[in-house]
Each structure stands twice: as C-alpha cells, then as structure tokens.
Design a protein around this motif. Structure first.
Motif, mmCIF file in Angstrom:
data_model
loop_
_atom_site.group_PDB
_atom_site.id
_atom_site.type_symbol
_atom_site.label_atom_id
_atom_site.label_comp_id
_atom_site.label_asym_id
_atom_site.label_seq_id
_atom_site.Cartn_x
_atom_site.Cartn_y
_atom_site.Cartn_z
ATOM 1 N N LEU A 1 0.822 -1.206 0.000
ATOM 2 C CA LEU A 1 0.000 0.000 0.000
ATOM 3 C C LEU A 1 0.854 1.252 0.000
ATOM 4 C CD1 LEU A 1 -2.476 -1.162 2.761
ATOM 5 C CD2 LEU A 1 -3.118 -0.742 0.398
ATOM 6 N N ILE B 1 -2.364 0.511 -4.678
ATOM 7 C CA ILE B 1 -2.199 -0.867 -4.222
ATOM 8 C C ILE B 1 -1.513 -1.673 -5.318
ATOM 9 C CG2 ILE B 1 -3.351 -2.946 -3.392
ATOM 10 C CD1 ILE B 1 -5.723 -1.216 -2.600
ATOM 11 N N GLU C 1 -12.211 -5.178 -6.310
ATOM 12 C CA GLU C 1 -12.524 -3.745 -6.192
ATOM 13 C C GLU C 1 -13.739 -3.498 -5.298
ATOM 14 O OE1 GLU C 1 -13.640 -0.007 -9.129
ATOM 15 O OE2 GLU C 1 -12.391 -1.632 -9.926
ATOM 16 N N GLN D 1 -14.414 -4.818 -2.628
ATOM 17 C CA GLN D 1 -14.015 -4.891 -1.220
ATOM 18 C C GLN D 1 -13.080 -3.759 -0.802
ATOM 19 O OE1 GLN D 1 -15.643 -7.105 0.610
ATOM 20 N NE2 GLN D 1 -16.640 -7.657 -1.313
ATOM 21 N N LEU D 2 -12.773 -2.847 -1.719
ATOM 22 C CA LEU D 2 -11.868 -1.733 -1.430
ATOM 23 C C LEU D 2 -12.693 -0.483 -1.153
ATOM 24 C CD1 LEU D 2 -9.260 -2.346 -4.284
ATOM 25 C CD2 LEU D 2 -9.225 -3.236 -1.939
ATOM 26 N N TRP E 1 -11.534 4.081 -8.605
ATOM 27 C CA TRP E 1 -10.388 3.201 -8.774
ATOM 28 C C TRP E 1 -10.053 3.055 -10.253
ATOM 29 C CZ3 TRP E 1 -7.510 1.753 -4.774
ATOM 30 C CH2 TRP E 1 -8.082 1.699 -3.496
ATOM 31 N N TRP F 1 -6.618 4.830 -6.516
ATOM 32 C CA TRP F 1 -7.850 5.598 -6.286
ATOM 33 C C TRP F 1 -7.490 7.067 -6.223
ATOM 34 C CZ3 TRP F 1 -10.595 9.038 -3.326
ATOM 35 C CH2 TRP F 1 -12.002 8.935 -3.303
ATOM 36 N N LEU G 1 -8.661 3.778 3.868
ATOM 37 C CA LEU G 1 -8.940 2.612 3.041
ATOM 38 C C LEU G 1 -9.220 1.426 3.943
ATOM 39 C CD1 LEU G 1 -8.990 0.923 0.396
ATOM 40 C CD2 LEU G 1 -6.526 0.566 0.741
ATOM 41 N N ALA H 1 -9.719 -2.311 3.191
ATOM 42 C CA ALA H 1 -9.650 -3.354 2.170
ATOM 43 C C ALA H 1 -10.101 -4.665 2.804
ATOM 44 C CB ALA H 1 -8.230 -3.475 1.625
ATOM 45 N N LEU I 1 -10.547 -7.838 2.261
ATOM 46 C CA LEU I 1 -10.175 -8.835 1.264
ATOM 47 C C LEU I 1 -10.108 -10.263 1.794
ATOM 48 C CD1 LEU I 1 -7.399 -6.825 -0.610
ATOM 49 C CD2 LEU I 1 -9.675 -7.423 -1.471
ATOM 50 N N ASP J 1 -7.482 -8.852 6.028
ATOM 51 C CA ASP J 1 -7.956 -7.521 5.658
ATOM 52 C C ASP J 1 -6.813 -6.524 5.834
ATOM 53 O OD1 ASP J 1 -10.486 -8.532 5.227
ATOM 54 O OD2 ASP J 1 -11.230 -7.962 7.213
#
Length: 402
Positions: free
Chosen positions: A146, A162, A175, A177-178, A190, A204, A218, A220, A222, A237
C-alpha cells in the motif's frame, strides 16, 4: 385455557457442537436440533419427550474442507430465526442479515480459507443450536503493498495505490471490497493498470486534487476473496489512511526553463532550471508527475535508464518523479544552462542552493505540472503516479466496475 410458560432445565446437559460430513453433490445440509423450553407436554408432536420443542437448521458449508470464498447461509426448518453468530478461529465474526420471512440468515462477508468457524443460531422460541465447519486452506496466498505509508501526510495529488504480489483476474470482486472513505465526502474512482514492475496495480484518485486537511481511509476487506486464475487467495484484511497536507503545486516550464512552487495559488519559489535535452530519449516528460519520494543524495547511473555510460554521479536533493528515472535535483555541473537551455539527461536540474530550498518545501504527493515543447511525451499512468494525465471519464473507465 392453559397458559404457556417458559422455564429452564438445570439438569439438562448443554448442547454439544455438531460436526458436519463433507459435502457431496451440492451443499449437504445437516440438521442440527434447536432445543427450546415450553410448557407443552411430551405428547406434543414437536416435543422431544422432555418438554423441549425441537426444530432444525441447515448450514451450506460443512465438514473440514469446506469451500472458502462463499457466504455462510443458515436456514431454519420452522419458526423464525432471531439471531445467528458465526465466529472464526481468530475471534473474527461474520456479520449478516436474517431474511424477511425469518427462515434464513446470510453472512455479508465470505468464509476465509484455512479457518475454523463456529455457528450458533437462536430461534424466536429461544431455542439454540451450534455447528462447526472448517474451510480448506489456501494453496496460494496473494499479498499487497500500500502507498502512501500509514498515517502519513501527503500532497494534494497523492493517490491511494495498491500493488499486488500476484495477478488479479477477479478485478471486480476485489474492487468491491476496497472501500475508501474521506472526512469531507470527497468522491473518486479506482483505476486498474499494470505497474511499472509488471505487477497488477489499482489506484484511487478524486476528480480533482485533494482539499488540504482531508483525511482518507482505506478499508480493504479482502479476507476470503479469490484473486482468480493463478493469483491465489487473500487471507487478511488491510486498513490504512493518510491526511492531505497544504495545497502546493510545482510548475515546470520547459520553454522558459523555470520551476515555480505555488502554495495556495501564490508563488513562493521561482528558480531557473535546465531540463532534459530535447530530440531524443534524454528529453524530459511532460504532464503531471507526482512527487514519489525525497531520496536525498543518491548514485545515478545512466545504464539503469538505458542511456549507456553517459553518467555515473552522486546527486544531491534528489526528488523522484517517475519510475523511469526522471527526478528534480541539484545539478551544479549544468550551471551554464540554468534558465536558458535544456541540456540534462532527462531530469530537472537546479543549483545546489535552489535544489536545497525546493527540497525543503515540497512534500511527497505534491504534483509537478510540466509543460513545454521540449518533451518526449506525456508521463504514462503507471510511470509513477500518472493518473492525473487522464481526464475524469478516461480514469473512471479504468475501474473494473464500470
């Protein structure tokens, strides 16, 4: 008329976790008894002989090799679900919602790989049931880097960036989840690209430069997302953020050979420079480049940027603008051309004193807006942070969700 009364059974043993069999064709649903207390007698068809009503649930994920990346779904055979709790082995809980008819519950997050989950459901009769399952471990894990650094203060052009260790085929799923939030409601988009390193990358940026003082976060989310293809799974995450500092823009005019630093629209520095020699690979880039790093004194060698053995120098006050090797820095050996001609090997050179003064004032994330005819082209979107060289519609089109 008899009155129904809820009471407890101190002598009854606590319910034991039920273990699921492995799934075969489709999701194999295992019925788990929900034990609730009521005043009805054992002759009641729904009773278990001890005065407790019985019903059952099914869970879509079962066994010790359950499929990761799927939401957890709990379905009640009869009655209404009041609450469902799904807890991972690390203590994390999956949020979810009960359906309008009260018969099912679905998690808002997916089950992560290599995680044991405990499910506890409670119905409207206060009956409870527990179940367990474990997801299969990830064969390959994807990680990310990041930028900017967490809790940093940056210039008004700094994007959230990222870079992924492995390819991301499921770009839209990633995307989604961001989640970027800002303190002042700034909206942005994004954009996906291939990083200069060859890895997948997504940035972004807002429509226009950030407002000073904006706080950006942010989230994320993920964990449990599949990159797709050969990219592997995300197994955690990420959360980071930065604050936007004062409003500063550096303007470099290749035609007049001047560098001007503006703060809140007012020029605070105006110095003569000599940029890249026009007509070939030694020319500078035009467009907006974002200050990537203040690297101080570094060794610059021409062979690293494809210019043979043209130079090998220790260079002071080095401010990186692109991955391809364009810097602003001190270049006292080029003093005869400051303010009059572009005769460098691609960088924006200044005197020691001027470079020191500019270096002290600029911040990572400040935009360098480079104009003029003596250029070899425009900074590419992936050559550092070149997103500002696309108009807003072009940038939005790089989102996987457009």
């Amino acid at each position: 008329m008899s009155r129904t009364r809820v009471h407890t059974h101190p002598s009854a043993p606590p319910p034991r976790p039920a273990r699921f069999a492995a799934a075969t064709a489709g999701a194999v649903a295992l019925a788990v008894a929900l034990a609730g207390c009521s005043g009805t007698g054992p002759e009641d068809p729904g009773a278990d002989g001890k005065g407790r009503s019985r019903t059952s649930i099914t869970v879509n994920l079962t066994g010790r090799q359950a499929k990761a990346g799927e939401p957890v779904r709990v379905t009640l055979e009869s009655g209404r679900l009041r609450q469902v709790t799904v807890t991972g082995s690390g203590g994390e809980k999956l949020d979810g919602e009960v359906s309008a008819d009260g018969r099912s519950w679905t998690s808002s997050r997916v089950a992560a790989p290599g995680t044991a989950y405990a499910v506890e459901a409670r119905d409207d009769g206060d009956g409870t049931a527990r179940a367990e399952f474990t997801t299969a471990a990830a064969e390959k894990v994807n990680k990310l880097a990041l930028a900017p650094g967490k809790n940093s203060t940056v210039g008004v052009a700094q994007p959230m960036s990222i870079v992924f260790d492995h390819p991301v085929e499921n770009k839209a799923a990633v995307e989604r989840q961001l989640r970027v939030t800002t303190s002042d409601g700034t909206r942005g988009s994004w954009g996906w690209m291939r990083d200069w390193s060859g890895k997948d990358r997504v940035d972004w940026r807002p429509r226009e430069y950030w407002k000073p003082g904006t706080k950006v976060t942010l989230d994320a989310r993920l964990n449990g997302v599949d990159s797709g293809g050969d990219g592997g799974w995300f197994v955690r995450d990420y959360r980071t953020g930065f604050t936007v500092g004062r409003q500063q823009v550096v303007k470099v005019d290749l035609d007049t050979h001047r560098l001007k630093l503006y703060r809140d629209g007012v020029p605070v520095k105006d110095v003569p420079v000599s940029a890249g020699t026009p007509g070939g690979e030694k020319a500078s880039w035009r467009g907006t480049a974002v200050l990537m790093a203040k690297e101080g004194t570094i060794n610059m060698r021409s062979e690293t940027v494809g210019l043979g053995d043209a130079y090998d120098k220790m260079v002071d006050y080095s401010m990186r603008l692109t991955w391809s090797g364009m810097y602003a820095h001190a270049a006292p050996w080029n003093a005869a051309h400051f303010g009059s001609a572009n005769r460098s090997s691609g960088c924006v050179g200044m005197s020691d004193a001027d470079a020191s003064a500019v270096y002290a004032e600029v911040r990572v994330g400040d935009p360098f807006e480079i104009t003029g005819g003596d250029a070899k082209g425009t900074v590419a979107v992936n050559n550092g942070y070149g997103a500002w060289n696309l108009d807003w519609a072009e940038w939005q089109a790089k989102s996987a969700l457009r």
